[in-house]
Design a protein around this motif. Structure first.
Motif: not given
Length: 298
Positions: A158-186
């Motif tokens: 869900v984006t900041n515009d309250n738009i729901t986007i369905i992302v295929p799971n393969s994108k999270f394995i094959t592409e670069d993913v930026v996770n802003w809160s992977h370790n913590d939310r700091k």
């Protein structure tokens, strides 16, 4: 009463008529109905069990929301796999007779269903390795938002515009993913600031630190910092560095709030924010008898 019994007997005979054979086991309409009903019950009950595990049982532990969601999904998939095998045996279907069918399905998977299977396998990998989890702020491709659900085939963002986007799971394995809160939310934010040459740099540093200290979304630890990055064409380029845990999903709001405060603080203390300036030299006619003008225009 006898008529009703006759009708029921005829329906039963009709349902028990063999349609095909798997190995030595006949498959009737009644068998198919049993399979459909039992599989539907299996999916329904496994979904209810997952909800109970995630929202009630695991809430008593210290597990994060993402970990609870992943654990519930893994348990559900395991129950569905074993339950499906038990249902087939209960319906009287010889599993050894499904080898040929499994081979045919494998060929179909290799051609027509490879994307679906790929996304499903990637979903299992995500649940076990947990590169992302429910509640994370992620960026993948052109999609940025909060992860609200991780399914077997896709992940809901869900984006900041309250738009729901369905992302295929393969994108999270094959592409670069930026996770802003992977370790913590700091997360640290870098806010560029320019001041005119001749400004008191120590005062600029104190004012920027005061702006950071007055913002409730800026953390005290790690402490904010100010850096003089370079001597620019039009002024001195500083960078205010602050840490936050509350607005990582609305980075533009934090930057805008701090910029408003910086502008007001600089205006109140006589710190000039530079703007681009160019000196243009106009050279007149240099022929004999001509006029020559040298003007400086800002």
């Amino acid at each position: 009463m006898e008529t009703l019994r006759d009708v029921l007997a005829q329906i039963r005979e009709f349902l028990e008529v063999p349609i095909l054979k798997l190995g030595g086991s006949p498959v009737t309409l009644w068998t198919i109905i049993q399979l459909v009903v039992l599989v539907a019950v299996l999916f329904y009950l496994s979904g209810k069990l997952r909800t109970w595990i995630v929202e009630q049982f695991l809430t008593r532990t210290r597990m994060e929301v993402g970990a609870r969601q992943a654990t519930g999904s893994i348990i559900r998939y395991t129950i569905i796999a074993f339950g499906f095998i038990i249902i087939l045996q209960t319906a009287g279907i010889d599993l050894t007779a499904l080898n040929v069918l499994a081979g045919a399905v494998g060929i179909g998977v290799g051609f027509g269903l490879q994307n679906i299977v790929n996304n499903f396998v990637c979903g299992i990998i995500i649940l076990f390795e947990r590169p992302i989890k429910v509640g994370d702020r992620i960026v993948v491709g052109n999609v940025e938002g909060d992860v609200v659900h991780i399914g077997g085939r896709s992940t809901t963002v869900v984006t900041n515009d309250n738009i729901t986007i369905i992302v295929p799971n393969s994108k999270f394995i094959t592409e670069d993913v930026v996770n802003w809160s992977h370790n913590d939310r700091k997360v640290r934010f870098k806010i560029p600031v320019s001041v005119a040459y001749g400004s008191d740099v120590q005062m600029v540093e104190r004012l920027l630190m005061a702006v950071a200290a007055d913002n409730p979304d800026v953390l005290e630890k790690p402490a904010p910092g100010v850096r003089l990055m370079e001597f620019g064409d039009n002024g001195l380029n500083f960078e205010l560095r602050v840490w936050s845990t509350t607005l990582i999903h609305r980075r533009g709001l934090l930057t805008s709030t701090i910029n408003y405060a910086i502008y007001k603080t600089f205006a109140d203390n006589g710190i000039e924010i530079p703007f681009p300036r160019r000196d243009v030299r106009i050279v007149g006619d240099e022929r004999p008898g001509g006029n020559r003008a040298n003007d400086m225009v800002n």
